[in-house]
Motif scaffolding. Structure first.
Motif, PDB file in Angstrom:
ATOM      1  N   GLU A  40       1.761   0.994   9.400  1.00 60.47           N
ATOM      2  CA  GLU A  40       2.162   0.926  10.817  1.00 60.47           C
ATOM      3  C   GLU A  40       3.627   0.500  10.921  1.00 60.47           C
ATOM      4  OE1 GLU A  40      -1.096  -1.682  11.326  1.00 60.47           O
ATOM      5  OE2 GLU A  40      -2.280  -0.234  12.432  1.00 60.47           O
ATOM      6  N   HIS A  41       4.496   1.494  10.737  1.00 62.14           N
ATOM      7  CA  HIS A  41       5.939   1.218  10.691  1.00 62.14           C
ATOM      8  C   HIS A  41       6.468   0.647  12.005  1.00 62.14           C
ATOM      9  CE1 HIS A  41       4.646   4.702   8.379  1.00 62.14           C
ATOM     10  NE2 HIS A  41       5.572   4.446   7.496  1.00 62.14           N
ATOM     11  N   ILE A  42       5.948   1.163  13.124  1.00 64.90           N
ATOM     12  CA  ILE A  42       6.532   0.782  14.417  1.00 64.90           C
ATOM     13  C   ILE A  42       6.359  -0.717  14.665  1.00 64.90           C
ATOM     14  CG2 ILE A  42       6.420   1.148  16.918  1.00 64.90           C
ATOM     15  CD1 ILE A  42       5.622   4.019  16.391  1.00 64.90           C
TER      16      ILE A  42
ATOM     17  N   ALA B  12       1.647  10.463  10.050  1.00 67.54           N
ATOM     18  CA  ALA B  12       1.689  11.178   8.771  1.00 67.54           C
ATOM     19  C   ALA B  12       1.181  10.333   7.616  1.00 67.54           C
ATOM     20  CB  ALA B  12       3.126  11.618   8.483  1.00 67.54           C
ATOM     21  N   CYS B  13       1.241   9.016   7.757  1.00 70.30           N
ATOM     22  CA  CYS B  13       0.963   8.163   6.597  1.00 70.30           C
ATOM     23  C   CYS B  13      -0.504   8.263   6.162  1.00 70.30           C
ATOM     24  CB  CYS B  13       1.308   6.712   6.912  1.00 70.30           C
ATOM     25  SG  CYS B  13       1.014   5.664   5.488  1.00 70.30           S
ATOM     26  N   PRO B  14      -0.737   8.616   4.910  1.00 74.27           N
ATOM     27  CA  PRO B  14      -2.119   8.781   4.452  1.00 74.27           C
ATOM     28  C   PRO B  14      -2.885   7.481   4.297  1.00 74.27           C
ATOM     29  CG  PRO B  14      -0.585   9.129   2.642  1.00 74.27           C
ATOM     30  CD  PRO B  14       0.243   8.958   3.879  1.00 74.27           C
TER      31      PRO B  14
ATOM     32  N   THR C  54       0.807  -1.228   0.000  1.00 73.63           N
ATOM     33  CA  THR C  54       0.000   0.000   0.000  1.00 73.63           C
ATOM     34  C   THR C  54       0.837   1.274   0.000  1.00 73.63           C
ATOM     35  OG1 THR C  54      -1.580  -1.302   1.285  1.00 73.63           O
ATOM     36  CG2 THR C  54      -2.012   1.032   1.172  1.00 73.63           C
ATOM     37  N   CYS C  55       2.126   1.143   0.275  1.00 70.08           N
ATOM     38  CA  CYS C  55       2.946   2.363   0.354  1.00 70.08           C
ATOM     39  C   CYS C  55       2.944   3.097  -0.985  1.00 70.08           C
ATOM     40  CB  CYS C  55       4.374   2.006   0.746  1.00 70.08           C
ATOM     41  SG  CYS C  55       5.423   3.462   0.827  1.00 70.08           S
ATOM     42  N   THR C  56       2.616   4.362  -0.940  1.00 71.13           N
ATOM     43  CA  THR C  56       2.558   5.183  -2.156  1.00 71.13           C
ATOM     44  C   THR C  56       3.902   5.834  -2.447  1.00 71.13           C
ATOM     45  OG1 THR C  56       1.984   7.219  -1.034  1.00 71.13           O
ATOM     46  CG2 THR C  56       0.160   5.743  -1.550  1.00 71.13           C
ATOM     47  N   GLU C  57       4.857   5.623  -1.540  1.00 67.00           N
ATOM     48  CA  GLU C  57       6.192   6.232  -1.656  1.00 67.00           C
ATOM     49  C   GLU C  57       6.129   7.756  -1.620  1.00 67.00           C
ATOM     50  OE1 GLU C  57       8.388   4.531  -4.908  1.00 67.00           O
ATOM     51  OE2 GLU C  57       7.711   2.505  -4.457  1.00 67.00           O
ATOM     52  N   CYS C  58       5.124   8.276  -0.945  1.00 66.57           N
ATOM     53  CA  CYS C  58       4.961   9.732  -0.907  1.00 66.57           C
ATOM     54  C   CYS C  58       5.990  10.406  -0.003  1.00 66.57           C
ATOM     55  CB  CYS C  58       3.550  10.091  -0.430  1.00 66.57           C
ATOM     56  SG  CYS C  58       3.267   9.681   1.307  1.00 66.57           S
ATOM     57  N   GLY C  59       6.565   9.639   0.929  1.00 65.78           N
ATOM     58  CA  GLY C  59       7.627  10.190   1.780  1.00 65.78           C
ATOM     59  C   GLY C  59       7.150  11.095   2.895  1.00 65.78           C
ATOM     60  N   ARG C  60       5.852  11.146   3.145  1.00 63.24           N
ATOM     61  CA  ARG C  60       5.373  11.990   4.252  1.00 63.24           C
ATOM     62  C   ARG C  60       5.956  11.499   5.582  1.00 63.24           C
ATOM     63  NH1 ARG C  60       1.671  12.475   0.313  1.00 63.24           N
ATOM     64  NH2 ARG C  60       0.469  14.409   0.148  1.00 63.24           N
ATOM     65  N   CYS C  61       6.027  10.174   5.740  1.00 61.03           N
ATOM     66  CA  CYS C  61       6.589   9.611   6.979  1.00 61.03           C
ATOM     67  C   CYS C  61       8.047  10.017   7.125  1.00 61.03           C
ATOM     68  CB  CYS C  61       6.446   8.090   6.953  1.00 61.03           C
ATOM     69  SG  CYS C  61       7.156   7.321   5.492  1.00 61.03           S
ATOM     70  N   GLN C  62       8.781   9.900   6.028  1.00 59.89           N
ATOM     71  CA  GLN C  62      10.214  10.221   6.047  1.00 59.89           C
ATOM     72  C   GLN C  62      10.439  11.684   6.436  1.00 59.89           C
ATOM     73  OE1 GLN C  62      12.758   8.602   2.763  1.00 59.89           O
ATOM     74  NE2 GLN C  62      12.888  10.736   2.158  1.00 59.89           N
TER      75      GLN C  62
HETATM   76  S1  SF4 Z   1       3.718   8.086   4.425  1.00 61.16           S
HETATM   77 FE1  SF4 Z   1       5.466   6.722   4.133  1.00 61.16          FE
HETATM   78  S2  SF4 Z   1       4.678   4.674   4.456  1.00 61.16           S
HETATM   79 FE2  SF4 Z   1       2.911   5.998   4.164  1.00 61.16          FE
HETATM   80  S3  SF4 Z   1       2.470   5.870   1.986  1.00 61.16           S
HETATM   81 FE3  SF4 Z   1       3.804   7.645   2.236  1.00 61.16          FE
HETATM   82  S4  SF4 Z   1       5.866   6.828   1.958  1.00 61.16           S
HETATM   83 FE4  SF4 Z   1       4.534   5.054   2.273  1.00 61.16          FE
END
Ligand code: SF4
Ligand code: SF4
Length: 690
Positions: A370-372, A364-366, A281-289
């Motif tokens: 659940e990274h943790i 942040a993830c849209p 499902t990761c969109t690679e949007c990088g909001r988490c990063q």
């Molecule tokens: S916030 Fe991070 S984990 Fe969530 S979709 Fe974007 S890149 Fe993927």
């Protein structure tokens, strides 16, 4: 007649390929570890339904990011509205006068379709501008070419549908009236002067290209990062119903374990199926990063890259794993053995240990990844199966196991804070066994008991409770660490041992309500002890003090003619939605003016101590506490108020490291309130010098 036959064949082949890919993806998901995500209560079901409406349909989390959020929302809503034009375009291959049943000629629908055609084109342009012109750092490491291919693909579908609709209008075969489908009728002007035969031919070509692109899109997304178009709705539905701050429960029975059993995640299929779905499902949007304190201070951990690495490893072995599983358990076991270990082959150990479990990524993830959970699953394996962890963790873990606290101090020293100092009178606080009428139990916490700076905080809070007439008691030397650092370091068995001991103590004394100055104690006692059967009302001291002030049981009188700012602890604000108590207390201090830090409330920035990092070296990049200290210093406030013993230590150290002790003082909310309640500010100066 030929066209419908060819189209039917193409649709059938596309659907077959699509179904085969979906089947593979589902089979792959089922290889993940079990994780029961079925809601158990009506309330939990309703929460899931609300999440689908707000997070998926309403794009709530995306819209927190104004321009990119609006851009994505336009494309998403456009995708839903323009499903109607897609159906029309396929129907037209079979029947030139095909109309959607019931709504096929409705002017409002025509207007919506036209509006979303240009809005989606605008959204595509904005997306390109963000990627090519703005180039935000959050895209570092994402598959940008894939994203641009999809954008061009979407734009082409929009242009083709507009063209075919315009041709239809020029032929007089368009069902939506002039005034409504304004864009289509305007575009139809381009066909002025052309013969019906030419227009019909153009319409056919445009329709076919449109339909072919749509069919191709359906297959392409299942092999690209745009898989999220299909999986986001399921990922949001499968979001954990645990409290935000609680880690996943884990059953450990060392006696029952066989040689093939594993604790935590050693290889990709040891992760839960939800963690694997996160990868899809990761969109690679990088909001988490962009929110991660580790990444933002130059460390190798990026929550986005972590999720992508897990997904890439899974897909790299997908064919072999699925084939083996179809053959049987033994073949699958052999395929499992052939997999690389997750750490360090797929993800470096350093990445796993950099995490402070602050929760900024999850928030942040849209699409509710659940990274943790994945990080802690890997930590559990490294600690409990491999005994491989940063060497400095060893002493903290050993100390928790042997002395019941990470400082390795004797239990008898737990009550030393009550003695005060040469200029503070000792406090008489009963042990819970001597105070059957106690309203609340004060859970002191290891930092409050053993760290000199935080002993003053617990002292101030206890003094305030005495002044307010609260009947309270402590566990005295019987208290032990709640286990939070051990659990977050991955040493689940130590957490379970400590937690069971604490629950036994609390239950033995019939404790119902607990107050604590530590958000980590608060979070563990309140959110995690129920996993082991311990259920208590737990109140953080900032909220408790706010209540006492509100009820008039404490009255701040001494003015503080200064500016105060407040650092929200992650485990209070982000994990538990508690941020008003501290502000209410500060707001009650006469003359104090309050200034908000740039990142505050849910968006607070970590102090660097969570996730057991308090007991680990920070070997790479800049220090997280210095990053936050600099932000606090930039606010030009006189006092930095805190509500957490670890934040207190980290930020005080940061201020000292920046040689700014004369510019800014770090004080707990309880200390600030006590100074004002006692009326002369004398306690503050005494506290600092002691
Ligand atoms: S916030 Fe991070 S984990 Fe969530 S979709 Fe974007 S890149 Fe993927
Ligand atoms: S929890 Fe915090 S430190 Fe850990 S990956 Fe997420 S944002 Fe980074």
């Amino acid at each position: 007649m030929l066209q419908p036959i060819v189209m039917s064949l193409l649709v059938a082949v596309t659907l077959a390929l699509f179904a085969r890919r979906v089947r593979e993806l589902v089979e792959l998901l089922r290889l993940g570890a079990p994780d029961d995500r079925v809601p158990k209560t009506v309330r939990a079901w309703l929460r899931k339904a609300a999440d689908e409406v707000t997070v998926v349909l309403g794009q709530r989390k995306l819209l927190q990011w104004s321009i990119p959020g609006v851009m994505h929302s336009i494309i998403f809503w456009g995708f839903i509205v323009l499903l109607t034009t897609i159906i029309q375009a396929f129907g037209a291959i079979y029947d030139h006068s095909f109309r959607l049943p019931a709504i096929g000629g409705n002017g409002v629908l025509g207007a919506l379709q036209d509006t979303f055609i240009w809005l989606v084109l605008l959204g595509v342009l904005i997306a390109f501008a963000i990627r090519r012109v703005q180039q935000p750092g959050r895209f570092r490491g994402s598959h940008l070419t894939q994203a641009e291919i999809i954008l061009v693909w979407i734009a082409a579908i929009m242009v083709l549908i507009l063209g075919s609709r315009a041709a239809e209008a020029a032929l007089g075969n368009f069902p939506y009236p002039h005034g409504w489908a304004y864009l289509t009728w305007a575009a139809a002007g381009a066909f002025a002067g052309q013969s019906r035969g030419v227009i019909r031919a153009v319409e056919t070509v445009l329709l076919w290209w449109h339909d072919l692109l749509v069919l191709g899109f359906l297959i392409y997304i299942t092999y690209s990062k745009h898989l999220h178009i299909l999986t986001a709705v399921f990922n949001v539905a499968a979001t954990s119903t645990r409290p935000k701050g609680a880690l996943a429960p884990m059953h450990i029975d060392l006696e029952e374990m066989s040689e093939t059993d594993r604790l935590g995640a050693a290889k990709v299929t040891d992760l839960s199926w939800k963690a694997l779905l996160d990868g899809y499902t990761c969109t690679e949007c990088g909001r988490c990063q962009s929110q991660c304190p580790a990444w933002n201070t130059g460390k190798p951990l990026s929550p986005k890259l972590l999720v992508m690495d897990i997904r890439d490893d899974l897909f790299a072995h997908a064919d072999a794993l699925i084939a083996a599983k179809r053959k049987g358990e033994q073949a699958f076991q052999e395929a499992y053995e052939a997999l690389h270990p997750l750490n360090p082959d797929v993800i470096e150990d350093e990445v796993i240990w950099d995490c402070t479990t602050c929760g900024a990524c999850v928030q942040a993830c849209p699409v509710n990844i659940e990274h943790i959970d994945s990080i802690v699953a890997m930590r559990r394996n490294l600690v409990m199966m491999e005994s491989r962890f940063p060497r400095e963790m060893q002493s903290a873990l050993q100390a928790m196991e042997t002395t019941g606290n990470p400082w390795g101090q004797p239990p008898q020293a737990r009550t030393e804070w009550t003695r005060g100092t040469s200029r503070q009178e000792p406090l008489q606080i009963p042990h819970i066994s001597e105070a059957p009428d106690a309203e609340v139990l004060l859970w002191v916490g290891c930092a409050g008991a053993y760290d000199d700076r935080n002993k003053h905080v617990v002292y101030a809070f206890a003094k305030l409770m005495q002044l307010a007439g609260v009947r309270f008691a402590t566990l005295g030397a019987d208290e032990n660490c709640n286990g939070d650092p051990a659990r977050r370091m991955g040493a689940e068995y130590i957490w379970q041992m400590l937690a069971r001991q604490a629950i036994e103590q609390l239950n033995e004394h019939g404790v119902r309500t607990i107050v604590t100055t530590c958000p980590h104690c608060f979070n563990t006692l309140f959110n995690e002890y129920p996993q082991l059967g311990g259920r208590y009302e737990v109140i953080h001291h900032t909220e408790f003090l706010a209540r006492l002030v509100r009820e008039g049981r404490l009255t701040p009188t001494a003015a503080r003619d200064e500016t105060i700012t407040y650092h929200d602890p992650c485990y209070l604000a982000r994990h538990n939605d508690l941020y008003e108590g501290a502000r209410a207390v500060i707001g009650a201090i006469p003359m104090a003016s309050y200034k908000e830090l740039h990142r505050h409330g849910h968006s607070t920035f970590c102090c660097g101590a969570g996730g057991g990092r308090m007991w680990m070296e920070e070997r790479m990049g800049r220090k997280v506490n210095i990053e936050r200290t600099d932000e606090a210093l930039a606010s030009a406030s006189d006092t930095l108020a805190v509500g957490c013993p670890f934040c207190n230590i980290m930020l005080s150290d940061g201020i000292t490291e920046r040689h700014a002790d004369s510019n800014m003082k770090v004080r707990d909310v309880a200390q600030i309130l006590l100074e004002s309640v006692e009326g002369d500010g004398a306690v503050a100066s005494r506290g600092e010098s002691d």
